[in-house]
Write a protein that holds these residues in place. Sequence first.
Motif, mmCIF file in Angstrom:
data_model
loop_
_atom_site.group_PDB
_atom_site.id
_atom_site.type_symbol
_atom_site.label_atom_id
_atom_site.label_comp_id
_atom_site.label_asym_id
_atom_site.label_seq_id
_atom_site.Cartn_x
_atom_site.Cartn_y
_atom_site.Cartn_z
ATOM 1 N N VAL A 48 67.288 -9.744 47.918
ATOM 2 C CA VAL A 48 67.962 -9.672 49.213
ATOM 3 C C VAL A 48 69.265 -8.909 49.035
ATOM 4 O O VAL A 48 70.137 -9.298 48.250
ATOM 5 N N ILE A 49 69.405 -7.814 49.760
ATOM 6 C CA ILE A 49 70.614 -6.983 49.683
ATOM 7 C C ILE A 49 71.674 -7.496 50.637
ATOM 8 O O ILE A 49 72.843 -7.665 50.280
ATOM 9 N N THR A 50 71.268 -7.770 51.888
ATOM 10 C CA THR A 50 72.244 -8.199 52.883
ATOM 11 C C THR A 50 71.520 -8.904 54.020
ATOM 12 O O THR A 50 70.293 -8.901 54.103
ATOM 13 N N ALA A 51 72.298 -9.527 54.889
ATOM 14 C CA ALA A 51 71.765 -10.198 56.075
ATOM 15 C C ALA A 51 72.732 -10.002 57.229
ATOM 16 O O ALA A 51 73.947 -9.830 57.017
ATOM 17 N N GLU A 52 72.205 -10.038 58.439
ATOM 18 C CA GLU A 52 72.991 -9.824 59.651
ATOM 19 C C GLU A 52 73.822 -8.549 59.561
ATOM 20 O O GLU A 52 74.987 -8.497 59.966
ATOM 21 N N PHE A 53 73.212 -7.503 59.063
ATOM 22 C CA PHE A 53 73.917 -6.236 58.872
ATOM 23 C C PHE A 53 74.061 -5.513 60.206
ATOM 24 O O PHE A 53 73.090 -5.335 60.938
ATOM 25 N N ASP A 54 75.286 -5.079 60.524
ATOM 26 C CA ASP A 54 75.515 -4.366 61.782
ATOM 27 C C ASP A 54 76.548 -3.260 61.625
ATOM 28 O O ASP A 54 77.152 -2.814 62.598
ATOM 29 N N ARG A 55 76.728 -2.775 60.384
ATOM 30 C CA ARG A 55 77.795 -1.797 60.149
ATOM 31 C C ARG A 55 77.262 -0.361 60.183
ATOM 32 O O ARG A 55 77.455 0.409 59.251
ATOM 33 N N TRP A 56 76.555 -0.033 61.224
ATOM 34 C CA TRP A 56 76.191 1.353 61.456
ATOM 35 C C TRP A 56 76.816 1.783 62.761
ATOM 36 O O TRP A 56 77.130 0.986 63.631
ATOM 37 N N ALA A 57 76.984 3.089 62.883
ATOM 38 C CA ALA A 57 77.633 3.626 64.078
ATOM 39 C C ALA A 57 76.803 4.759 64.628
ATOM 40 O O ALA A 57 76.043 5.400 63.907
ATOM 41 N N ASP A 58 76.962 5.005 65.922
ATOM 42 C CA ASP A 58 76.247 6.127 66.521
ATOM 43 C C ASP A 58 77.025 7.414 66.273
ATOM 44 O O ASP A 58 78.027 7.438 65.566
ATOM 45 N N THR A 59 76.551 8.507 66.859
ATOM 46 C CA THR A 59 77.160 9.810 66.588
ATOM 47 C C THR A 59 78.598 9.909 67.089
ATOM 48 O O THR A 59 79.334 10.786 66.664
ATOM 49 N N ASP A 60 79.005 9.012 67.978
ATOM 50 C CA ASP A 60 80.385 9.015 68.459
ATOM 51 C C ASP A 60 81.293 8.114 67.630
ATOM 52 O O ASP A 60 82.467 7.952 67.937
ATOM 53 N N GLY A 61 80.737 7.497 66.597
ATOM 54 C CA GLY A 61 81.523 6.623 65.751
ATOM 55 C C GLY A 61 81.684 5.226 66.296
ATOM 56 O O GLY A 61 82.426 4.417 65.749
ATOM 57 N N ALA A 115 76.937 -2.709 50.928
ATOM 58 C CA ALA A 115 76.398 -3.771 51.785
ATOM 59 C C ALA A 115 76.122 -5.035 50.973
ATOM 60 O O ALA A 115 76.367 -6.161 51.444
ATOM 61 N N HIS A 116 75.615 -4.864 49.762
ATOM 62 C CA HIS A 116 75.313 -6.020 48.915
ATOM 63 C C HIS A 116 76.599 -6.728 48.485
ATOM 64 O O HIS A 116 76.676 -7.977 48.475
ATOM 65 N N ARG A 117 77.613 -5.937 48.173
ATOM 66 C CA ARG A 117 78.895 -6.526 47.781
ATOM 67 C C ARG A 117 79.488 -7.342 48.932
ATOM 68 O O ARG A 117 79.963 -8.469 48.734
ATOM 69 N N ASP A 118 79.468 -6.767 50.144
ATOM 70 C CA ASP A 118 79.996 -7.478 51.304
ATOM 71 C C ASP A 118 79.202 -8.746 51.580
ATOM 72 O O ASP A 118 79.774 -9.790 51.951
ATOM 73 N N PHE A 119 77.892 -8.676 51.418
ATOM 74 C CA PHE A 119 77.029 -9.840 51.636
ATOM 75 C C PHE A 119 77.373 -10.966 50.654
ATOM 76 O O PHE A 119 77.543 -12.130 51.045
ATOM 77 N N LEU A 120 77.506 -10.612 49.385
ATOM 78 C CA LEU A 120 77.831 -11.625 48.377
ATOM 79 C C LEU A 120 79.227 -12.190 48.594
ATOM 80 O O LEU A 120 79.458 -13.399 48.428
ATOM 81 N N ALA A 121 80.168 -11.317 48.999
ATOM 82 C CA ALA A 121 81.532 -11.792 49.247
ATOM 83 C C ALA A 121 81.547 -12.800 50.394
ATOM 84 O O ALA A 121 82.283 -13.801 50.354
ATOM 85 N N GLY A 122 80.735 -12.557 51.415
ATOM 86 C CA GLY A 122 80.665 -13.482 52.530
ATOM 87 C C GLY A 122 80.068 -14.829 52.155
ATOM 88 O O GLY A 122 80.228 -15.816 52.880
ATOM 89 N N ARG A 123 79.413 -14.878 50.993
ATOM 90 C CA ARG A 123 78.820 -16.135 50.514
ATOM 91 C C ARG A 123 79.598 -16.688 49.326
ATOM 92 O O ARG A 123 79.087 -17.522 48.572
ATOM 93 N N GLY A 124 80.852 -16.187 49.186
ATOM 94 C CA GLY A 124 81.750 -16.731 48.168
ATOM 95 C C GLY A 124 81.566 -16.185 46.773
ATOM 96 O O GLY A 124 82.097 -16.753 45.817
ATOM 97 N N GLN A 125 80.848 -15.092 46.619
ATOM 98 C CA GLN A 125 80.630 -14.500 45.301
ATOM 99 C C GLN A 125 81.408 -13.190 45.203
ATOM 100 O O GLN A 125 81.170 -12.254 45.956
ATOM 101 N N ASP A 126 82.322 -13.132 44.264
ATOM 102 C CA ASP A 126 83.155 -11.941 44.073
ATOM 103 C C ASP A 126 82.516 -11.061 43.002
ATOM 104 O O ASP A 126 82.710 -11.272 41.801
ATOM 105 N N VAL A 127 81.749 -10.090 43.449
ATOM 106 C CA VAL A 127 81.056 -9.188 42.532
ATOM 107 C C VAL A 127 81.527 -7.769 42.823
ATOM 108 O O VAL A 127 81.560 -7.334 43.982
ATOM 109 N N GLY A 128 81.909 -7.031 41.787
ATOM 110 C CA GLY A 128 82.418 -5.682 41.960
ATOM 111 C C GLY A 128 81.357 -4.714 42.476
ATOM 112 O O GLY A 128 80.151 -4.931 42.333
#
Length: 466
Positions: A48-61, A115-128
């Motif tokens: 599992v890389i990530t969950a509830e991922f929503d960090r994409w943007a359209d062409t207008d940013g 995305a994987h780093r952010d996912f782990l950080a949100g679950r309390g895991q500090d991984v570089g």
Amino acid sequence: MDHLFTVSGANAMPVSPTGLAAEGLLERRHLQEWVIGNPQILGESVLVITAEFDRWADTDGIPARDRLDVLGLDATGRLVVVELKRGTADRDVHLQAITYAALVSRFDLGTLAQAHRDFLAGRGQDVGLEACRQRLLDHVDGEWSPELLQRPRQVIIAAGFPKQVTHTVVWLSEMNLDIDLVQVGLWKVEGHLVAGFTKVYPTPEVEEFTLAPARDEAKAAAKKLEERSRARNAVHILVDAGLLPDGTRLRLTPRHGTTESIREAIVDWVGEDPSRATATWINNTAKPLIWDGDGTSYSASGLAEHVFTAVTGRKADGIQGTTWWDVDTGHVPDSVDPDEWATLAGTDLASLARRLRGAGKDWMSLHTLLGAVPPGRWTTYGDVATVIGSHAQPVGTHLATCDRCPSPWRVLNAAGRVSSNFRWADPTRTDTPADILAAEGVRFDGDTAAREARLSLDELQRLLDG
């Protein structure tokens, strides 16, 4: 899992099913966590890389509102897009999954690692970030493949699926799109809730006996469509560029889609009736070949397939017919220069189209260039064509009929001679291009203009740009 029982010796007591909503269980807080904690639900060796991922943007940013439930990576190096529904899936759930698959198909290793780093950080895991990147690389068996990332596998998990979804997913799977349907069931057994996940599509039997043949057929159909499109595009290019005058003779030389033995059989078959070896070109994008074998009009691929079937008795599969027909330079159309025409010897229609890709009949740049050629200098049809992105033949044909072209007498053939097909727009003129060039100071050796007066390609390009 349709039936669940509690067993006591010879007695099996049925357990009544329940549902997530009935038990107050939520899609993200509960079902999503079950999947994250047990990724084997998604297939073998899924990270599992990530969950509830929503960090994409359209062409207008502007950030998109779509939220991907779960994104995984399997050991083959393919992404796994997961869509979750705690009840019966919506009728368009497969469209949501396809949309997410399209979005993540453009992700690269750096995007996934972040995305994987952010996912782990949100679950309390500090991984570089570098450690996350390496974790993804280590999970894949073999080399990391950006090409595989572009073909995500999709898994839709729901309590049930309407027929619109199952029917569409079956067809998409046959078209070589990987979508799994997993049904989640819930039972209450002696005060405890029991969840079950059953892959309802595709089953191993479906994959082996239905999907595999259907996908082979889909690939064959896609290949045939691709070859047909290439042939059709080649014809459009040739017609748009005006390279081949009506009446151009073509000779049969079977190539694409044949083996050596089939080619030999075609040669023998043509030997029985030489008219089978030739066709006449007309500038018609639908059916540009009139076959001497029967006087009927064909598309290039249609005629190639007709010949193939007549010789082999089998249906042709995806022949690119424009590779089968060469320009017969032994037959020179009235409107072309023989020396320029000879340069097409041994060239098939597909090869000609590749040379001309992007060319057309907009002669504004030709007129601009000819207007800039100074007195006492000359150029060739081929050099002019190179600079304006065309071919010597359509340039010559245009000059032969154009009454608005500046200084057409300053364009000679590749040998430095006046084309035998040169005609004045004013039929009352009796002088020749050589007369005018000589008066402008161009020296002639017999009927050939001196090379020192010929403009180079660089000089022509500067004239056009200036």
